[in-house]
Design an enzyme around this catalytic site. Structure first.
Site, PDB file in Angstrom:
ATOM      1  N   CYS B  38       0.847  -1.192   0.000  1.00  0.00           N
ATOM      2  CA  CYS B  38       0.000   0.000   0.000  1.00  0.00           C
ATOM      3  C   CYS B  38       0.882   1.242   0.000  1.00  0.00           C
ATOM      4  O   CYS B  38       1.962   1.267   0.578  1.00  0.00           O
ATOM      5  CB  CYS B  38      -0.907  -0.012   1.233  1.00  0.00           C
ATOM      6  N   SER B  40       0.583   3.961   1.547  1.00  0.00           N
ATOM      7  CA  SER B  40       0.843   4.651   2.823  1.00  0.00           C
ATOM      8  C   SER B  40       2.051   4.082   3.557  1.00  0.00           C
ATOM      9  O   SER B  40       2.761   4.811   4.250  1.00  0.00           O
ATOM     10  CB  SER B  40      -0.399   4.706   3.719  1.00  0.00           C
ATOM     11  N   HIS B  43       5.116   6.019   2.537  1.00  0.00           N
ATOM     12  CA  HIS B  43       5.358   7.279   3.243  1.00  0.00           C
ATOM     13  C   HIS B  43       6.243   7.055   4.471  1.00  0.00           C
ATOM     14  O   HIS B  43       7.083   7.880   4.801  1.00  0.00           O
ATOM     15  CB  HIS B  43       4.039   7.915   3.683  1.00  0.00           C
ATOM     16  N   HIS B  63      -0.095  -3.741   6.070  1.00  0.00           N
ATOM     17  CA  HIS B  63      -1.379  -3.730   6.797  1.00  0.00           C
ATOM     18  C   HIS B  63      -2.519  -4.209   5.900  1.00  0.00           C
ATOM     19  O   HIS B  63      -3.680  -3.967   6.192  1.00  0.00           O
ATOM     20  CB  HIS B  63      -1.673  -2.324   7.313  1.00  0.00           C
ATOM     21  N   CYS B 168      -7.576  -2.906   2.710  1.00  0.00           N
ATOM     22  CA  CYS B 168      -7.253  -1.483   2.779  1.00  0.00           C
ATOM     23  C   CYS B 168      -7.664  -0.749   1.517  1.00  0.00           C
ATOM     24  O   CYS B 168      -8.613   0.019   1.523  1.00  0.00           O
ATOM     25  CB  CYS B 168      -5.775  -1.265   3.095  1.00  0.00           C
TER      26      CYS B 168
END
Lengths: 365, 365
Positions: B38, B40, B43, B63, B168
């Site tokens: 993912c 995120s 980041h 996640h 997600c």
């Protein structure tokens, strides 16, 4: 008839003799009993907003009025001579996608309810210049000639002076709570600004069953008034940071906040004092040169910000309900009227409003 | 078990042998079948966000995972060895005011589902340093040891690799449409950004019955993909002003806009392309140093802007529904997976994702 005319802005209102033209189809002539001094007219008097969108100078302002029907034109349904009515500037065509989606306050076709450009205006010219009908009403005059969709019939028992202020200030505050934000019983609410709109937002929250209603202003006098309208807590923003204080009182932020001033700073504060997932409703008109700035992370926690215009009102439905609430003793209106003046005292009335001395001043004819 | 560990940021993920501690009360050990890459997590790898909130370095990211239950602890209800499950980082306590108001994605008490500070962590230390469990999951590992509220049971027929990405990316896009914005059939919708989240927002709008779905991106390749996921019109924002174009196509603006990138400019565009009374939903994470600026007059016409986190998901309810939609052939998942890699190719996988070459890459164990 006599009317207060604005010939330039910034300027003063001048009392003149003016005439309405003959009543046309779907139009109603109303002899006014009372007309409220709303803050938004002041923006036009001071030249902050441009009357050009209403047709330019000379213009007759005023949009918070109540009176008795004098004459009805062809194809008018639901009104007859002698009916008591409230005028509302939130006129609706009843045909556009907003109107037929239950949002007549956002009508996209309001201009279709004015007379066609090829026809005579509703008001006779003054000194050879056509008079503009502000807000489709022009309520600073002894009579108004309006489209029937600018009126709602009310029961005769309702005092017309108190009825007048329902048409704008009261509806804007109550509607923001009932219709735009849809506050539920048991909610926590904060209201920034305790002028006329703010007090009606506060009493709207009370009527909607909010458990905690936090009033915020910089003047203790206004906060005292807020308590009378239903505030359960008050915060003087000149003494403490209102965002921190609201978060402290509510242990994390309110469910609903309302901004009833029209400032960038207070609009941002309304957003900042929300709990996760909560909603800020901006009622005040924030000037175009000042952008409201939001933090993306605060937004990401499902906070919401929305505007409310005229309380998202469906005025033929909502205004009679507010009248009923007043007659039942549940809606405070008497306490909102802090002055009654004659038409020729209108400039003094606006000076008082500007000085923050009045909640609502009304012209009584 | 083998796991990809982040020891500093910016940094690379390093494959290490790590161990879980014994399964505690309310905990479930899951052997993973697949784990999605993912954006995120990237980041955190790049140091744009701080893992300190998850306990600091070393940390195991990831996640978006699915697998089969290996062992359950005491007081676990609804899971047994052999169950197929999806892990979701939108863990919920079930007791706070958000959880019991139908908003478990905003749970205020997520940390209560971690082990107490006085207990051993769920992952054994590495080189004497305790490993942080990112997102309460740490899915870049062969096994995860998680609180039972981080899991949802799914039917065995569901392929586990495609199940992983539901946790997600898919939920964030579909949920933003179904749950945050609550798009109605017949609506007009615009989606800015056609990466993984944007494509799921587009297919969410299709599944919700939106009549017009306008996809906006700067790459024609992504706009082609958008058409496959349900876009009825596409706008290349590198060639035309997307705000003007959307207003032109829709004759006044959309009912719902979605921002699925995380930029100040595109978040503002999402607001600017709304018709009066319409709603912008910001899914992307706009960096804290860039405020989203709104025009007060546009807001006053009852436009709304709101954030959406994890699609406002109630994951034990919503994820099984998405699985059903996939098995019925209505939800596209196969088309989202553009690469399948082994755990030790994870850095290459993230390099591809960063280069914009992949929609979704998954690690298959």
């Amino acid at each position: 008839m006599r009317a207060a005319v604005l010939k330039k802005a910034p300027g003063k209102l001048e009392i003149e003799q003016v005439k309405t033209t003959p009543v046309g189809p779907q139009e109603v002539l109303v002899r006014l009993a009372a007309s409220g001094l709303c803050h938004s007219d002041l923006h036009y008097i001071e030249g902050k907003y441009d009357v050009a969108m209403w047709g330019g100078f000379p213009a007759i302002l005023g949009h918070e009025a109540a009176g008795i029907v004098e004459e009805v034109g062809d194809n008018v349904a639901g009104f007859k001579k002698g009916d008591h009515v409230i005028a509302c500037s939130s006129i609706y065509c009843g045909r556009c996608r907003q109107c037929i989606s239950g949002n007549p306050a956002l009508c996209e076709n309001k201009q279709s309810l004015q007379r066609a450009p090829t026809e005579r205006r509703r008001l006779e010219s003054l000194d050879g210049k056509p008079i503009s009908q502000f807000g489709n009403i022009s309520g600073f005059a002894e009579c108004i000639l309006v489209h029937q969709n600018a009126l709602v019939k009310i029961v005769d028992e309702m005092p017309l002076d108190r009825a007048a202020i329902i048409g704008c200030g009261v509806s804007t505050g109550l509607g923001a709570v009932f219709r735009t934000a849809r506050v539920e019983p048991g909610s926590t609410v904060a209201v920034i600004g305790c002028g006329g709109i703010g007090l009606n937002t506060i009493q709207g929250a009370r009527l909607a069953g909010a458990a905690n209603i936090i009033a915020i202003d910089t003047l203790d006098l206004k906060l005292e008034a807020a308590r009378k309208f239903g505030a359960t807590e008050v915060v003087n923003a000149s003494k403490v940071d209102p965002v921190k204080e609201v978060i402290r009182i509510t242990n994390g932020g309110v469910d609903y906040s309302f901004e009833a001033i029209g400032l960038k700073k207070t609009a941002e504060q309304a957003f900042q004092m929300l709990r996760k997932g909560a909603t800020a409703t901006i009622i005040g008109m924030v000037p175009r040169d000042q952008k409201i700035e939001l933090d993306g992370f605060e937004l990401l926690s499902e906070r919401k910000i929305q505007g409310s215009i005229m309380g998202s009102i469906r005025f033929p439905i909502d205004i009679p309900a507010y009248v009923t609430m007043y007659l039942q003793g549940r809606l405070k209106l008497d306490e909102l009227i802090t002055g009654r003046i004659a038409l020729d005292q209108i400039n003094e009335g606006y000076a008082e409003l500007k000085a923050g001395k009045a909640i609502r001043t009304i012209i009584v004819f």
